[in-house]
Design an enzyme around this catalytic site. Structure first.
Site, mmCIF file in Angstrom:
data_model
loop_
_atom_site.group_PDB
_atom_site.id
_atom_site.type_symbol
_atom_site.label_atom_id
_atom_site.label_comp_id
_atom_site.label_asym_id
_atom_site.label_seq_id
_atom_site.Cartn_x
_atom_site.Cartn_y
_atom_site.Cartn_z
ATOM 1 N N ARG A 1 48.060 30.528 33.365
ATOM 2 C CA ARG A 1 48.232 31.915 32.919
ATOM 3 C C ARG A 1 49.463 32.546 33.598
ATOM 4 O O ARG A 1 49.463 32.740 34.824
ATOM 5 C CB ARG A 1 46.993 32.719 33.297
ATOM 6 N N PRO A 33 37.801 38.623 34.477
ATOM 7 C CA PRO A 33 38.318 37.955 33.278
ATOM 8 C C PRO A 33 39.733 37.408 33.428
ATOM 9 O O PRO A 33 40.604 38.042 34.032
ATOM 10 C CB PRO A 33 38.267 39.047 32.209
ATOM 11 N N ASN A 34 39.907 36.247 32.847
ATOM 12 C CA ASN A 34 41.187 35.526 32.765
ATOM 13 C C ASN A 34 41.598 34.858 34.071
ATOM 14 O O ASN A 34 42.561 34.102 34.083
ATOM 15 C CB ASN A 34 42.320 36.448 32.259
ATOM 16 N N ALA A 58 41.285 42.712 34.806
ATOM 17 C CA ALA A 58 41.565 43.854 33.922
ATOM 18 C C ALA A 58 40.463 44.915 33.954
ATOM 19 O O ALA A 58 40.721 46.095 33.687
ATOM 20 C CB ALA A 58 41.785 43.368 32.485
ATOM 21 N N ASN A 95 37.772 40.452 42.751
ATOM 22 C CA ASN A 95 38.973 40.682 41.949
ATOM 23 C C ASN A 95 38.483 41.042 40.549
ATOM 24 O O ASN A 95 38.121 40.156 39.765
ATOM 25 C CB ASN A 95 39.872 39.443 41.911
ATOM 26 N N GLU A 138 38.088 45.074 47.317
ATOM 27 C CA GLU A 138 38.774 44.839 46.042
ATOM 28 C C GLU A 138 40.051 44.065 46.344
ATOM 29 O O GLU A 138 40.807 44.456 47.237
ATOM 30 C CB GLU A 138 39.109 46.190 45.396
ATOM 31 N N HIS A 184 43.563 41.882 44.709
ATOM 32 C CA HIS A 184 44.430 41.513 43.585
ATOM 33 C C HIS A 184 45.495 40.554 44.087
ATOM 34 O O HIS A 184 46.031 40.730 45.193
ATOM 35 C CB HIS A 184 45.103 42.750 42.978
ATOM 36 N N TYR A 237 51.377 35.146 38.288
ATOM 37 C CA TYR A 237 50.176 34.856 39.087
ATOM 38 C C TYR A 237 50.286 33.596 39.941
ATOM 39 O O TYR A 237 49.366 33.287 40.691
ATOM 40 C CB TYR A 237 48.951 34.773 38.166
ATOM 41 N N ARG A 269 53.315 47.393 38.860
ATOM 42 C CA ARG A 269 53.396 46.790 37.525
ATOM 43 C C ARG A 269 53.282 47.866 36.437
ATOM 44 O O ARG A 269 53.634 49.009 36.677
ATOM 45 C CB ARG A 269 52.330 45.695 37.408
HETATM 46 C C1 DQA Z 1 44.890 41.233 38.796
HETATM 47 C C2 DQA Z 1 45.717 42.429 38.321
HETATM 48 C C3 DQA Z 1 45.136 42.999 37.045
HETATM 49 O O1 DQA Z 1 45.930 44.089 36.596
HETATM 50 C C4 DQA Z 1 45.117 41.951 35.963
HETATM 51 O O2 DQA Z 1 44.483 42.465 34.808
HETATM 52 C C5 DQA Z 1 44.493 40.664 36.389
HETATM 53 C C6 DQA Z 1 44.766 40.167 37.733
HETATM 54 C C7 DQA Z 1 45.536 40.555 40.044
HETATM 55 O O3 DQA Z 1 44.828 39.784 40.684
HETATM 56 O O4 DQA Z 1 46.714 40.767 40.320
HETATM 57 O O5 DQA Z 1 43.865 39.974 35.611
HETATM 58 O O6 DQA Z 1 43.609 41.693 39.178
#
Ligand code: DQA
Length: 148
Positions: free
Chosen positions: A18, A10-11, A77, A74, A101, A103, A23, A110
């Site tokens: 964003r 998501p997002n 959240a 990825n 996994e 990120h 990011y 964070r």
């Molecule tokens: C994320 C880190 C997560 O905490 C966050 O909710 C994201 C992006 C990253 O790629 O750094 O949406 O997965």
């Protein structure tokens, strides 16, 4: 035939607009193109997908293990609280496939709620904190593991 599925949660479709200070400025379509190109350079056929929907992500993970595809995930959240996603990831990694996994940021550096990954314990490994390069490093790790 797809060798590696790259799944974004998501997002992540909002990259570029964003929180660019967190990011980066790269937008989601450009990230996807770049990841596919990195795959090609490494000899991997890569498909990139993104969804904001947990059930869709779980379904894609079921599909990956059924098709015997390795995964770069990825979970965004969902990383921090989705036991449904964790259980789906466990099916991938106990089903004979690898899952990295990834990120963009380093969640451990964070907010406190981001320090927990419910996925990490069932993933093959984790790459975090290198921006878009996290995806390239994950693909390289999969190539190395395939050759092992
Ligand atoms: C994320 C880190 C997560 O905490 C966050 O909710 C994201 C992006 C990253 O790629 O750094 O949406 O997965």
């Amino acid at each position: 035939m797809t060798d590696v599925l790259v799944l974004n949660g998501p997002n992540l479709g909002r990259l570029g607009t964003r929180e660019p200070d967190v990011y980066g400025a790269l937008d989601a379509p450009t990230l996807a193109e770049t990841v596919v190109r990195w795959g090609t350079e490494l000899g991997l056929a890569v498909e990139v997908r993104q969804t904001d929907d947990e059930a869709t992500l779980v379904g894609w993970l079921h599909g990956a293990v059924d098709a015997r595809q390795d995964v770069v995930l990825n979970p965004a959240a969902f990383t921090h609280y989705s036991y449904a996603l964790r259980d789906a990831v466990a099916q991938v990694t106990t089903g004979g496939c690898r899952l990295v996994e990834v990120h963009l940021t380093n969640p451990a550096a964070r907010e406190r709620f981001r320090h927990t990954s419910v996925v990490a314990g069932v993933a093959t490994g984790t790459v975090a904190g290198f921006g878009p390069d996290s995806y390239r490093l994950a693909l390289q790790a999969l190539v190395g593991a395939r050759g092992a």
